[in-house]
Enzyme design. Sequence first.
Site, PDB file in Angstrom:
ATOM      1  N   HIS A 190       4.568 -14.943  -2.898  1.00  0.00           N
ATOM      2  CA  HIS A 190       3.970 -13.681  -2.461  1.00  0.00           C
ATOM      3  C   HIS A 190       5.027 -12.590  -2.363  1.00  0.00           C
ATOM      4  O   HIS A 190       4.817 -11.449  -2.774  1.00  0.00           O
ATOM      5  CB  HIS A 190       3.271 -13.901  -1.104  1.00  0.00           C
ATOM      6  CG  HIS A 190       2.658 -12.685  -0.525  1.00  0.00           C
ATOM      7  ND1 HIS A 190       3.278 -11.946   0.459  1.00  0.00           N
ATOM      8  CD2 HIS A 190       1.475 -12.082  -0.781  1.00  0.00           C
ATOM      9  CE1 HIS A 190       2.510 -10.920   0.783  1.00  0.00           C
ATOM     10  NE2 HIS A 190       1.412 -10.981   0.050  1.00  0.00           N
ATOM     11  N   PHE A 243      12.183   4.915  -2.621  1.00  0.00           N
ATOM     12  CA  PHE A 243      12.006   3.506  -2.266  1.00  0.00           C
ATOM     13  C   PHE A 243      12.936   3.180  -1.101  1.00  0.00           C
ATOM     14  O   PHE A 243      14.143   3.005  -1.287  1.00  0.00           O
ATOM     15  CB  PHE A 243      12.344   2.642  -3.485  1.00  0.00           C
ATOM     16  CG  PHE A 243      12.165   1.171  -3.282  1.00  0.00           C
ATOM     17  CD1 PHE A 243      10.945   0.564  -3.519  1.00  0.00           C
ATOM     18  CD2 PHE A 243      13.220   0.366  -2.880  1.00  0.00           C
ATOM     19  CE1 PHE A 243      10.779  -0.805  -3.361  1.00  0.00           C
ATOM     20  CE2 PHE A 243      13.071  -1.005  -2.713  1.00  0.00           C
ATOM     21  CZ  PHE A 243      11.849  -1.585  -2.955  1.00  0.00           C
ATOM     22  N   GLU A 291       0.804  -1.221   0.000  1.00  0.00           N
ATOM     23  CA  GLU A 291       0.000   0.000   0.000  1.00  0.00           C
ATOM     24  C   GLU A 291       0.842   1.278   0.000  1.00  0.00           C
ATOM     25  O   GLU A 291       0.308   2.386  -0.072  1.00  0.00           O
ATOM     26  CB  GLU A 291      -0.946   0.008   1.206  1.00  0.00           C
ATOM     27  CG  GLU A 291      -2.065  -1.020   1.124  1.00  0.00           C
ATOM     28  CD  GLU A 291      -1.637  -2.457   1.436  1.00  0.00           C
ATOM     29  OE1 GLU A 291      -2.251  -3.391   0.878  1.00  0.00           O
ATOM     30  OE2 GLU A 291      -0.670  -2.644   2.220  1.00  0.00           O
ATOM     31  N   THR A 331       6.230 -18.782  -0.060  1.00  0.00           N
ATOM     32  CA  THR A 331       5.488 -18.711  -1.319  1.00  0.00           C
ATOM     33  C   THR A 331       6.036 -17.576  -2.181  1.00  0.00           C
ATOM     34  O   THR A 331       6.893 -16.805  -1.750  1.00  0.00           O
ATOM     35  CB  THR A 331       3.987 -18.451  -1.061  1.00  0.00           C
ATOM     36  OG1 THR A 331       3.827 -17.118  -0.555  1.00  0.00           O
ATOM     37  CG2 THR A 331       3.415 -19.457  -0.078  1.00  0.00           C
ATOM     38  N   ILE A 333       9.617  -9.562   3.989  1.00  0.00           N
ATOM     39  CA  ILE A 333      10.530 -10.658   4.328  1.00  0.00           C
ATOM     40  C   ILE A 333      10.071 -11.917   3.596  1.00  0.00           C
ATOM     41  O   ILE A 333       8.889 -12.287   3.655  1.00  0.00           O
ATOM     42  CB  ILE A 333      10.580 -10.873   5.853  1.00  0.00           C
ATOM     43  CG1 ILE A 333      11.065  -9.591   6.539  1.00  0.00           C
ATOM     44  CG2 ILE A 333      11.480 -12.058   6.197  1.00  0.00           C
ATOM     45  CD1 ILE A 333      10.982  -9.605   8.047  1.00  0.00           C
TER      46      ILE A 333
END
Length: 167
Positions: free
Chosen positions: A97, A122, A67, A95, A91
Amino acid sequence: MATENKNLSQHDLNDLPDCSGLRVGVVFSEWNEEITHALRDGAIEVLKSQDLSDHNIVVKSVPGSFELPLGAQFLCEHDTVDAVVCVGSVIRGETSHFDYVCQGVAHGIKDVSLKYNKPVIFGVLTDDNIEQSRARAGGKHGNKGVEAAVAALKMVALQMDLSQSNY
C-alpha cells in the site's frame, strides 16, 4: 545515511523574494495528524514570516495523502492562488500500500503543477517508521513543511521573474 545529522530546514528567510501580495494554499493530510499538523504549521510559519497575511494563506485539509493532488487541484480551480504546498505523511507498513500511495501522490502533485502552470510542492514524508517522520516534522532533521513553503516561494519568484524578463 546522508541526512543522519543534518537539519535540512535551515534557510535564511531573508534570502527569499518579496512575497507581499502572494496568495498561497496549504493542503494537508488528516492522516498521521501528529506529523501532518507539524508540517502544516511549519509551512504556515514560513509564509507568515514572509508577510503573507492570514487572508492570503488558504489552508485546507484532505483525508489522506492520496487525496492531496485533488485537494491542490480544487484550490487551483476555485481559488486565486499563486502556489500550493502539499504536506502529508505516509509511513511504510506491512503491505505494498505504501508504494502505491507514494507513487500516486508524487505523480498527482506533479501533474497538477504542470496542468495549472503553478508551483504545487511535494512536502510529503515517505518514511519507514514514525521515528523518521518525527525527525522530519520538526525534529533533528528539520521540518519538511518549512522546506516545502520555501520551495513554493522560490518557484513563484522564478515564474514571476521569467514572465517579466525580455529574453
